[in-house]
Design a protein around this motif. Sequence first.
Motif, mmCIF file in Angstrom:
data_model
loop_
_atom_site.group_PDB
_atom_site.id
_atom_site.type_symbol
_atom_site.label_atom_id
_atom_site.label_comp_id
_atom_site.label_asym_id
_atom_site.label_seq_id
_atom_site.Cartn_x
_atom_site.Cartn_y
_atom_site.Cartn_z
ATOM 1 N N SER A 188 23.363 85.567 66.166
ATOM 2 C CA SER A 188 23.858 84.681 65.102
ATOM 3 C C SER A 188 22.765 83.709 64.643
ATOM 4 O O SER A 188 22.674 83.408 63.455
ATOM 5 C CB SER A 188 25.112 83.935 65.527
ATOM 6 N N TYR A 189 21.925 83.231 65.575
ATOM 7 C CA TYR A 189 20.819 82.371 65.174
ATOM 8 C C TYR A 189 19.839 83.143 64.299
ATOM 9 O O TYR A 189 19.384 82.650 63.266
ATOM 10 C CB TYR A 189 20.077 81.802 66.386
ATOM 11 N N LYS A 190 19.536 84.364 64.712
ATOM 12 C CA LYS A 190 18.575 85.169 63.958
ATOM 13 C C LYS A 190 19.085 85.473 62.550
ATOM 14 O O LYS A 190 18.320 85.431 61.589
ATOM 15 C CB LYS A 190 18.264 86.456 64.714
ATOM 16 N N SER A 191 20.391 85.738 62.426
ATOM 17 C CA SER A 191 20.940 86.015 61.094
ATOM 18 C C SER A 191 20.963 84.752 60.232
ATOM 19 O O SER A 191 20.686 84.815 59.034
ATOM 20 C CB SER A 191 22.331 86.633 61.194
ATOM 21 N N LEU A 192 21.284 83.600 60.839
ATOM 22 C CA LEU A 192 21.248 82.340 60.085
ATOM 23 C C LEU A 192 19.827 82.017 59.630
ATOM 24 O O LEU A 192 19.606 81.606 58.485
ATOM 25 C CB LEU A 192 21.781 81.188 60.934
ATOM 26 N N LYS A 193 18.865 82.204 60.513
ATOM 27 C CA LYS A 193 17.471 81.934 60.164
ATOM 28 C C LYS A 193 17.014 82.860 59.041
ATOM 29 O O LYS A 193 16.343 82.427 58.106
ATOM 30 C CB LYS A 193 16.582 82.101 61.396
ATOM 31 N N TYR A 194 17.420 84.134 59.124
ATOM 32 C CA TYR A 194 17.049 85.092 58.082
ATOM 33 C C TYR A 194 17.666 84.690 56.738
ATOM 34 O O TYR A 194 16.991 84.735 55.705
ATOM 35 C CB TYR A 194 17.504 86.497 58.483
ATOM 36 N N SER A 195 18.940 84.290 56.745
ATOM 37 C CA SER A 195 19.585 83.912 55.480
ATOM 38 C C SER A 195 18.969 82.641 54.897
ATOM 39 O O SER A 195 18.832 82.519 53.682
ATOM 40 C CB SER A 195 21.094 83.746 55.666
ATOM 41 N N ILE A 196 18.567 81.703 55.744
ATOM 42 C CA ILE A 196 17.903 80.481 55.254
ATOM 43 C C ILE A 196 16.550 80.822 54.658
ATOM 44 O O ILE A 196 16.193 80.336 53.571
ATOM 45 C CB ILE A 196 17.780 79.443 56.379
ATOM 46 N N ASP A 197 15.773 81.647 55.348
ATOM 47 C CA ASP A 197 14.457 82.044 54.825
ATOM 48 C C ASP A 197 14.592 82.784 53.499
ATOM 49 O O ASP A 197 13.841 82.535 52.552
ATOM 50 C CB ASP A 197 13.720 82.917 55.838
ATOM 51 N N LYS A 198 15.572 83.696 53.437
ATOM 52 C CA LYS A 198 15.789 84.481 52.218
ATOM 53 C C LYS A 198 16.200 83.577 51.054
ATOM 54 O O LYS A 198 15.669 83.697 49.941
ATOM 55 C CB LYS A 198 16.868 85.531 52.491
ATOM 56 N N ALA A 199 17.132 82.648 51.310
ATOM 57 C CA ALA A 199 17.587 81.740 50.255
ATOM 58 C C ALA A 199 16.461 80.808 49.815
ATOM 59 O O ALA A 199 16.328 80.509 48.623
ATOM 60 C CB ALA A 199 18.793 80.940 50.734
ATOM 61 N N ALA A 200 15.642 80.345 50.747
ATOM 62 C CA ALA A 200 14.532 79.455 50.401
ATOM 63 C C ALA A 200 13.510 80.179 49.521
ATOM 64 O O ALA A 200 13.015 79.612 48.542
ATOM 65 C CB ALA A 200 13.868 78.928 51.663
ATOM 66 N N LYS A 201 13.210 81.424 49.859
ATOM 67 C CA LYS A 201 12.259 82.201 49.042
ATOM 68 C C LYS A 201 12.826 82.470 47.653
ATOM 69 O O LYS A 201 12.129 82.364 46.648
ATOM 70 C CB LYS A 201 11.912 83.518 49.737
ATOM 71 N N LYS A 202 14.112 82.819 47.607
ATOM 72 C CA LYS A 202 14.752 83.091 46.327
ATOM 73 C C LYS A 202 14.771 81.837 45.451
ATOM 74 O O LYS A 202 14.466 81.899 44.254
ATOM 75 C CB LYS A 202 16.184 83.590 46.565
ATOM 76 N N LEU A 203 15.086 80.706 46.050
ATOM 77 C CA LEU A 203 15.111 79.442 45.318
ATOM 78 C C LEU A 203 13.725 79.074 44.806
ATOM 79 O O LEU A 203 13.565 78.634 43.668
ATOM 80 C CB LEU A 203 15.662 78.331 46.220
ATOM 81 N N GLU A 204 12.729 79.298 45.641
ATOM 82 C CA GLU A 204 11.352 78.999 45.248
ATOM 83 C C GLU A 204 10.910 79.847 44.061
ATOM 84 O O GLU A 204 10.311 79.347 43.109
ATOM 85 C CB GLU A 204 10.432 79.225 46.444
ATOM 86 N N THR A 205 11.235 81.138 44.087
ATOM 87 C CA THR A 205 10.848 82.012 42.975
ATOM 88 C C THR A 205 11.640 81.684 41.713
ATOM 89 O O THR A 205 11.093 81.743 40.609
ATOM 90 C CB THR A 205 11.045 83.494 43.323
ATOM 91 N N MET A 206 12.903 81.298 41.863
ATOM 92 C CA MET A 206 13.708 80.940 40.691
ATOM 93 C C MET A 206 13.188 79.663 40.027
ATOM 94 O O MET A 206 13.201 79.537 38.808
ATOM 95 C CB MET A 206 15.178 80.750 41.085
ATOM 96 N N LYS A 207 12.729 78.729 40.826
ATOM 97 C CA LYS A 207 12.230 77.465 40.278
ATOM 98 C C LYS A 207 10.843 77.601 39.670
ATOM 99 O O LYS A 207 10.484 76.835 38.782
ATOM 100 C CB LYS A 207 12.223 76.381 41.360
ATOM 101 N N THR A 208 10.065 78.566 40.145
ATOM 102 C CA THR A 208 8.709 78.726 39.607
ATOM 103 C C THR A 208 8.647 79.630 38.390
ATOM 104 O O THR A 208 7.638 79.639 37.692
ATOM 105 C CB THR A 208 7.750 79.279 40.678
ATOM 106 N N GLU A 209 9.715 80.404 38.135
ATOM 107 C CA GLU A 209 9.724 81.264 36.955
ATOM 108 C C GLU A 209 9.681 80.416 35.695
ATOM 109 O O GLU A 209 10.230 79.318 35.643
ATOM 110 C CB GLU A 209 10.982 82.143 36.946
ATOM 111 N N ASN A 210 9.056 80.962 34.667
ATOM 112 C CA ASN A 210 8.920 80.243 33.402
ATOM 113 C C ASN A 210 10.270 80.240 32.669
ATOM 114 O O ASN A 210 10.774 81.289 32.302
ATOM 115 C CB ASN A 210 7.838 80.916 32.549
ATOM 116 N N PRO A 211 10.855 79.061 32.436
ATOM 117 C CA PRO A 211 12.157 79.015 31.767
ATOM 118 C C PRO A 211 12.047 79.383 30.289
ATOM 119 O O PRO A 211 11.085 79.051 29.609
ATOM 120 C CB PRO A 211 12.597 77.560 31.930
#
Length: 196
Positions: free
Chosen positions: A43-66
């Motif tokens: 459960s820790y590993k899955s939570l860590k994976y989901s946090i890492d995935k969401a953080a990367k997705k958020l980072e790419t969404m914020k850096t894309e040219n609006p």
Amino acid sequence: MATTIPLFASFKYADSLTVVGISICTALVCEAISWILIYRTSSYKSLKYSIDKAAKKLETMKTENPSSKLSIKKSKTKKIDRVETSLKESSRDLSLFKFKSGAVVALVLFVVFGLLNSLFEGKVVAKLPFHPITIVKKMSHRGLKGDDPTDCSMAFLYLLCSISIRTNLQKFLGFSPPRGAAGAGGLFPMPDPKTN
């Protein structure tokens, strides 16, 4: 009266090294407890994976040219809000998950601190290389007799060692919190400015 290990009895820095050594051992024990109760679980590993995935997705969404279109901008803002909410929820779940091991680790730290306090009660274990400001002096001179502001008690040295050693040990072992969890709020997140 404080007792020292016979091997270090004649050594000038025996008390300081004893406190540092016990702090290192305590940090290792605490991280072993955390590994048993937290880091090896799926459960820790899955939570860590989901946090890492969401953080990367958020980072790419914020850096894309609006785009200049208002409707695309609104939908992108909604997507970013959903990802941020997901990241905050996962980080909160991770904090709650770590809470159970935190209680056991706190108990170990209290026991070790009590043991060290009884061994080094009223004894100077180190000398500070500076004259501390008032608030630091109250912490570093806790339980010591005398007026020398450079005297350092066991409590202050143990506090500094515990903070620095355990944090660096977590980084070295790869147990530091996921990248996106640090700013996500934890148990008591900051209020969202968008809702006001």
